[in-house]
Design a protein around this motif. Structure first.
Motif, PDB file in Angstrom:
ATOM      1  N   SER A   4      78.484 -71.390  -5.120  1.00  0.00           N
ATOM      2  CA  SER A   4      77.634 -70.479  -5.867  1.00  0.00           C
ATOM      3  C   SER A   4      77.389 -71.010  -7.286  1.00  0.00           C
ATOM      4  N   THR A   5      78.436 -71.548  -7.902  1.00  0.00           N
ATOM      5  CA  THR A   5      78.310 -72.098  -9.248  1.00  0.00           C
ATOM      6  C   THR A   5      77.431 -73.341  -9.253  1.00  0.00           C
ATOM      7  N   ILE A   6      77.569 -74.192  -8.235  1.00  0.00           N
ATOM      8  CA  ILE A   6      76.707 -75.376  -8.125  1.00  0.00           C
ATOM      9  C   ILE A   6      75.241 -74.958  -8.074  1.00  0.00           C
ATOM     10  N   GLU A   7      74.953 -73.953  -7.252  1.00  0.00           N
ATOM     11  CA  GLU A   7      73.572 -73.474  -7.118  1.00  0.00           C
ATOM     12  C   GLU A   7      73.020 -73.013  -8.469  1.00  0.00           C
ATOM     13  N   LYS A   8      73.832 -72.289  -9.220  1.00  0.00           N
ATOM     14  CA  LYS A   8      73.399 -71.804 -10.540  1.00  0.00           C
ATOM     15  C   LYS A   8      73.205 -72.956 -11.519  1.00  0.00           C
ATOM     16  N   CYS A   9      74.121 -73.914 -11.496  1.00  0.00           N
ATOM     17  CA  CYS A   9      74.000 -75.064 -12.391  1.00  0.00           C
ATOM     18  C   CYS A   9      72.764 -75.899 -12.063  1.00  0.00           C
ATOM     19  N   GLU A  10      72.485 -76.070 -10.767  1.00  0.00           N
ATOM     20  CA  GLU A  10      71.317 -76.858 -10.372  1.00  0.00           C
ATOM     21  C   GLU A  10      70.013 -76.185 -10.790  1.00  0.00           C
ATOM     22  N   LYS A  11      70.004 -74.869 -10.810  1.00  0.00           N
ATOM     23  CA  LYS A  11      68.825 -74.150 -11.324  1.00  0.00           C
ATOM     24  C   LYS A  11      68.731 -74.292 -12.837  1.00  0.00           C
ATOM     25  N   ALA A  12      69.880 -74.198 -13.502  1.00  0.00           N
ATOM     26  CA  ALA A  12      69.905 -74.261 -14.968  1.00  0.00           C
ATOM     27  C   ALA A  12      69.508 -75.635 -15.485  1.00  0.00           C
ATOM     28  N   ILE A  13      69.925 -76.698 -14.813  1.00  0.00           N
ATOM     29  CA  ILE A  13      69.663 -78.053 -15.315  1.00  0.00           C
ATOM     30  C   ILE A  13      68.172 -78.367 -15.335  1.00  0.00           C
ATOM     31  N   LEU A  14      67.420 -77.700 -14.468  1.00  0.00           N
ATOM     32  CA  LEU A  14      65.969 -77.910 -14.438  1.00  0.00           C
ATOM     33  C   LEU A  14      65.296 -77.431 -15.721  1.00  0.00           C
ATOM     34  N   LYS A  15      65.936 -76.516 -16.417  1.00  0.00           N
ATOM     35  CA  LYS A  15      65.380 -75.953 -17.652  1.00  0.00           C
ATOM     36  C   LYS A  15      65.849 -76.693 -18.904  1.00  0.00           C
ATOM     37  N   LEU A  16      66.767 -77.650 -18.732  1.00  0.00           N
ATOM     38  CA  LEU A  16      67.332 -78.374 -19.874  1.00  0.00           C
ATOM     39  C   LEU A  16      66.628 -79.712 -20.061  1.00  0.00           C
ATOM     40  N   ASN A  17      66.476 -80.111 -21.300  1.00  0.00           N
ATOM     41  CA  ASN A  17      65.847 -81.393 -21.598  1.00  0.00           C
ATOM     42  C   ASN A  17      66.822 -82.530 -21.335  1.00  0.00           C
ATOM     43  N   GLU A  18      66.365 -83.525 -20.564  1.00  0.00           N
ATOM     44  CA  GLU A  18      67.213 -84.665 -20.247  1.00  0.00           C
ATOM     45  C   GLU A  18      67.600 -85.382 -21.532  1.00  0.00           C
ATOM     46  N   SER A  27      72.859 -82.758 -24.950  1.00  0.00           N
ATOM     47  CA  SER A  27      74.274 -82.591 -24.586  1.00  0.00           C
ATOM     48  C   SER A  27      74.436 -81.530 -23.495  1.00  0.00           C
ATOM     49  N   GLN A  28      73.598 -80.478 -23.526  1.00  0.00           N
ATOM     50  CA  GLN A  28      73.688 -79.435 -22.496  1.00  0.00           C
ATOM     51  C   GLN A  28      73.345 -79.997 -21.118  1.00  0.00           C
ATOM     52  N   HIS A  29      72.334 -80.850 -21.057  1.00  0.00           N
ATOM     53  CA  HIS A  29      71.927 -81.463 -19.791  1.00  0.00           C
ATOM     54  C   HIS A  29      73.042 -82.356 -19.263  1.00  0.00           C
ATOM     55  N   THR A  30      73.583 -83.206 -20.153  1.00  0.00           N
ATOM     56  CA  THR A  30      74.658 -84.118 -19.757  1.00  0.00           C
ATOM     57  C   THR A  30      75.885 -83.350 -19.274  1.00  0.00           C
ATOM     58  N   LEU A  31      76.292 -82.314 -20.004  1.00  0.00           N
ATOM     59  CA  LEU A  31      77.452 -81.515 -19.632  1.00  0.00           C
ATOM     60  C   LEU A  31      77.234 -80.828 -18.279  1.00  0.00           C
ATOM     61  N   THR A  32      76.060 -80.247 -18.082  1.00  0.00           N
ATOM     62  CA  THR A  32      75.764 -79.567 -16.822  1.00  0.00           C
ATOM     63  C   THR A  32      75.749 -80.559 -15.665  1.00  0.00           C
ATOM     64  N   LYS A  33      75.182 -81.742 -15.885  1.00  0.00           N
ATOM     65  CA  LYS A  33      75.157 -82.788 -14.845  1.00  0.00           C
ATOM     66  C   LYS A  33      76.581 -83.190 -14.465  1.00  0.00           C
TER      67      LYS A  33
END
Length: 138
Positions: free
Chosen positions: A94-108, A111-117
């Motif tokens: 469930s957390t993976i699914e949420k993170c994968e949705k969230a990473i799409l909204k973060l700029n590559e 630091s937020q993108h890198t941490l989420t990845k």
């Protein structure tokens, strides 16, 4: 006297919001004769509750998906290792699914993108290890 048949299995259920309950019995409403489920919370003050069977079994919509209000997860309150591993796996997925949705909204490159990845990668490793453990215990 008519014997009352169990309309659903006695045992532990997970509410769609995550809390666990144990169905301990059944009853009829004294006025309208509706079938009722008697259940106990397996958290907090461990209160005893009653709910119409029709409401217990009625699926609901959450985030655009139809889910069971209560999902049967076991015959009793034992917290065996396989059950705990399956619960952890469900939570991580469930957390993976949420993170994968969230990473799409973060700029590559941020630091937020890198941490989420990195979190997603770590969660996939955890899933692999838990699945291997479950296979070995089967």
């Amino acid at each position: 006297m008519r014997k009352y048949m169990n309309p659903i299995p006695l045992g532990v259920y997970r509410h769609y919001k995550g809390n666990k309950y144990e169905v301990v019995g059944f009853a009829k409403h004294s006025e309208i004769l509706e079938d009722m489920v008697i259940y106990k919370a397996l958290y907090g003050e461990h209160g005893t509750w009653v709910r119409p069977l029709s409401m217990w079994e009625n699926p609901i919509e959450v985030d655009g998906k139809t889910v069971k209000r209560f999902e049967y997860i076991g015959e009793n309150g034992d917290t065996d290792r396989q059950h705990e591993l399956r619960e952890a796996l469900r939570s991580i997925n469930s957390t993976i699914e949420k993170c994968e949705k969230a990473i799409l909204k973060l700029n590559e490159g941020t630091s937020q993108h890198t941490l989420t990845k990195r979190r997603i990668e770590a969660f996939y490793i955890a899933v692999s290890l838990i699945e291997r453990e479950l296979r070995e215990e089967s």
